[in-house]
Scaffold this motif. Structure first.
Motif, PDB file in Angstrom:
ATOM      1  N   ILE A 144      -5.450  -9.061   5.603  1.00  0.00           N
ATOM      2  CA  ILE A 144      -4.420  -8.654   4.324  1.00  0.00           C
ATOM      3  C   ILE A 144      -4.218  -6.599   4.619  1.00  0.00           C
ATOM      4  CG2 ILE A 144      -4.675  -9.057   1.784  1.00  0.00           C
ATOM      5  CD1 ILE A 144      -4.630 -12.264   2.305  1.00  0.00           C
ATOM      6  N   ASN A 145      -6.006  -7.058   4.517  1.00  0.00           N
ATOM      7  CA  ASN A 145      -6.478  -5.317   4.168  1.00  0.00           C
ATOM      8  C   ASN A 145      -5.414  -4.762   5.526  1.00  0.00           C
ATOM      9  OD1 ASN A 145      -7.599  -6.376   1.649  1.00  0.00           O
ATOM     10  ND2 ASN A 145      -9.613  -6.060   2.279  1.00  0.00           N
ATOM     11  N   ALA A 146      -5.922  -5.063   6.579  1.00  0.00           N
ATOM     12  CA  ALA A 146      -4.896  -4.332   7.545  1.00  0.00           C
ATOM     13  C   ALA A 146      -3.918  -4.650   8.118  1.00  0.00           C
ATOM     14  CB  ALA A 146      -6.144  -4.790   8.959  1.00  0.00           C
ATOM     15  N   ILE A 157     -10.947  -1.823  11.526  1.00  0.00           N
ATOM     16  CA  ILE A 157     -10.823  -3.450  11.812  1.00  0.00           C
ATOM     17  C   ILE A 157     -11.454  -3.644  13.343  1.00  0.00           C
ATOM     18  CG2 ILE A 157      -9.150  -4.363  13.426  1.00  0.00           C
ATOM     19  CD1 ILE A 157      -6.896  -3.325  11.895  1.00  0.00           C
ATOM     20  N   GLU A 158     -11.935  -2.655  14.084  1.00  0.00           N
ATOM     21  CA  GLU A 158     -12.811  -2.883  15.685  1.00  0.00           C
ATOM     22  C   GLU A 158     -14.734  -2.848  15.004  1.00  0.00           C
ATOM     23  OE1 GLU A 158     -11.871  -3.674  17.684  1.00  0.00           O
ATOM     24  OE2 GLU A 158     -10.033  -3.095  17.421  1.00  0.00           O
ATOM     25  N   GLU A 194      -3.455 -10.634  -3.640  1.00  0.00           N
ATOM     26  CA  GLU A 194      -3.663  -9.239  -3.474  1.00  0.00           C
ATOM     27  C   GLU A 194      -4.272  -8.659  -2.923  1.00  0.00           C
ATOM     28  OE1 GLU A 194      -0.804  -7.380  -5.072  1.00  0.00           O
ATOM     29  OE2 GLU A 194       0.514  -9.231  -5.372  1.00  0.00           O
ATOM     30  N   ILE A 195      -4.241  -7.252  -2.434  1.00  0.00           N
ATOM     31  CA  ILE A 195      -4.982  -6.407  -1.721  1.00  0.00           C
ATOM     32  C   ILE A 195      -6.306  -6.158  -3.009  1.00  0.00           C
ATOM     33  CG2 ILE A 195      -5.447  -3.896  -0.174  1.00  0.00           C
ATOM     34  CD1 ILE A 195      -3.158  -4.747   1.053  1.00  0.00           C
ATOM     35  N   LEU A 196      -7.253  -6.167  -2.527  1.00  0.00           N
ATOM     36  CA  LEU A 196      -8.424  -5.684  -3.505  1.00  0.00           C
ATOM     37  C   LEU A 196      -8.451  -4.171  -3.906  1.00  0.00           C
ATOM     38  CD1 LEU A 196     -11.285  -7.582  -2.314  1.00  0.00           C
ATOM     39  CD2 LEU A 196     -10.064  -7.882  -4.288  1.00  0.00           C
ATOM     40  N   PRO A 197      -8.459  -4.161  -5.393  1.00  0.00           N
ATOM     41  CA  PRO A 197      -8.451  -2.496  -5.910  1.00  0.00           C
ATOM     42  C   PRO A 197      -8.832  -1.480  -4.923  1.00  0.00           C
ATOM     43  CG  PRO A 197      -8.421  -3.525  -7.659  1.00  0.00           C
ATOM     44  CD  PRO A 197      -8.320  -4.439  -6.640  1.00  0.00           C
ATOM     45  N   ASP A 198      -9.875  -2.146  -4.663  1.00  0.00           N
ATOM     46  CA  ASP A 198     -11.854  -0.906  -3.757  1.00  0.00           C
ATOM     47  C   ASP A 198     -11.279  -1.467  -2.435  1.00  0.00           C
ATOM     48  OD1 ASP A 198     -13.954  -2.589  -4.427  1.00  0.00           O
ATOM     49  OD2 ASP A 198     -12.314  -3.298  -3.786  1.00  0.00           O
ATOM     50  N   THR A 199      -9.960  -1.843  -1.824  1.00  0.00           N
ATOM     51  CA  THR A 199      -9.784  -1.073   0.363  1.00  0.00           C
ATOM     52  C   THR A 199     -10.260  -0.318  -0.076  1.00  0.00           C
ATOM     53  OG1 THR A 199      -8.241  -3.533  -1.062  1.00  0.00           O
ATOM     54  CG2 THR A 199      -8.272  -2.045   1.749  1.00  0.00           C
ATOM     55  N   PRO A 200     -11.211   0.465   1.412  1.00  0.00           N
ATOM     56  CA  PRO A 200     -11.163   1.997   1.756  1.00  0.00           C
ATOM     57  C   PRO A 200      -9.375   1.823   2.397  1.00  0.00           C
ATOM     58  CG  PRO A 200     -12.265   0.093   2.676  1.00  0.00           C
ATOM     59  CD  PRO A 200     -11.600  -0.630   2.130  1.00  0.00           C
ATOM     60  N   ALA A 201      -9.889   3.453   2.329  1.00  0.00           N
ATOM     61  CA  ALA A 201      -8.501   3.883   3.042  1.00  0.00           C
ATOM     62  C   ALA A 201      -8.684   3.647   4.423  1.00  0.00           C
ATOM     63  CB  ALA A 201      -7.392   5.066   2.390  1.00  0.00           C
TER      64      ALA A 201
END
Length: 260
Positions: free
Chosen positions: A234-236, A16-17, A5-12
């Motif tokens: 995953i996050n992006a 990516i660059e 799963e994506i970590l809950p504190d993934t920044p919105a």
């Protein structure tokens, strides 16, 4: 294998660059200090393997494969008793072991090698956990072994060798063992260079410390690149292969300062 799963504190607002730039910088700088240290102790990186006895060179691949299998078992078992350590401590531990191994020449260097391999693998697993992956999963164990497929710190890599970062696949026990068999010959060259450096007359302990410092720093950096790129994919919600291609291009191209 359970999906990660994506970590809950993934920044919105994930940049990516900027993330790719940071990973490329880490990749490019991974082996610089190691080469400088080995040059300081008189190591000739192109001919180190020639310093080893023929019987040692001939058995390196088999010994390395056995060391990897034993290291995987030992690293997994130790996680239940010893917490992950910070990177500087892993480097300090292996540096001390390298000095001890090099002090006695080839016999003690050979005895120290599987222990260092285990500590390196455990450090790689700790970095996987740092990026939000579970080292107990077979897929993450697969990735941890795969980090060893990266070019060693004595090799000059222009970024074309990023094949060790591949698309995640369904991993079985057989696939993991097959990967060890494929990685072992390449890692054997790396460890052979390390052993040879530790046989440098008079400076064996210094060479052992320097090589272990170089190798631990290098593979921890490669683990950060490997698992950092997986986390970014995953996050992006981006295809891993596309990110690998973008990273490879950055590594091969001199960095350009971004407008502030």
């Amino acid at each position: 294998m359970h999906p990660i799963e994506i970590l809950p504190d993934t920044p919105a607002g994930l940049d990516i660059e900027a993330e790719l730039d940071a990973l490329a910088k880490r990749y490019r700088g991974a082996s610089g200090v190691g080469i400088q240290l080995l040059n300081m102790v008189g190591g000739q990186t192109e001919s180190l393997l020639d310093k080893l006895p023929e019987n040692i060179r001939a058995g390196l691949a088999t010994q390395t494969e056995a060391a990897l299998r034993a290291a995987l078992r030992a690293a997994q078992g130790s996680r239940r008793a010893v917490p992950d350590q910070p990177g500087w401590l892993n480097t300090a531990v292996t540096t001390a072991m390298g000095a001890a191994g090099g002090a006695g020449g080839l016999p003690t260097a050979l005895a120290e090698l599987p222990v260092t391999t285990t500590v390196l693998l455990r450090a790689i697993q700790g970095i996987a956990a740092e990026h939000g992956f579970d080292p107990d999963e077979e897929g993450v164990q697969f990735d941890s072994i795969q980090v060893f497929a990266a070019a060693g710190p004595l090799e000059h890599d222009d970024g074309s060798d990023l094949a060790f970062i591949t698309t995640r696949m369904l991993v079985t026990g057989n696939a993991l063992q097959a990967l060890i068999s494929r990685v072992a010959p390449r890692l054997a060259v790396v460890l052979g260079q390390k052993l040879a450096a530790q046989t440098v007359p008079v400076l064996g302990a210094v060479a052992g410390a320097a090589t272990n410092y170089a190798y631990t720093s290098y593979y921890q950096d490669m683990a950060h690149v490997h698992f950092g790129l997986r986390r970014l994919a995953i996050n992006a919600d981006r295809d891993q292969a596309d990110l690998v291609a973008a990273l490879r291009q950055r590594v091969k191209t001199p960095p350009v300062k971004r407008a502030g």
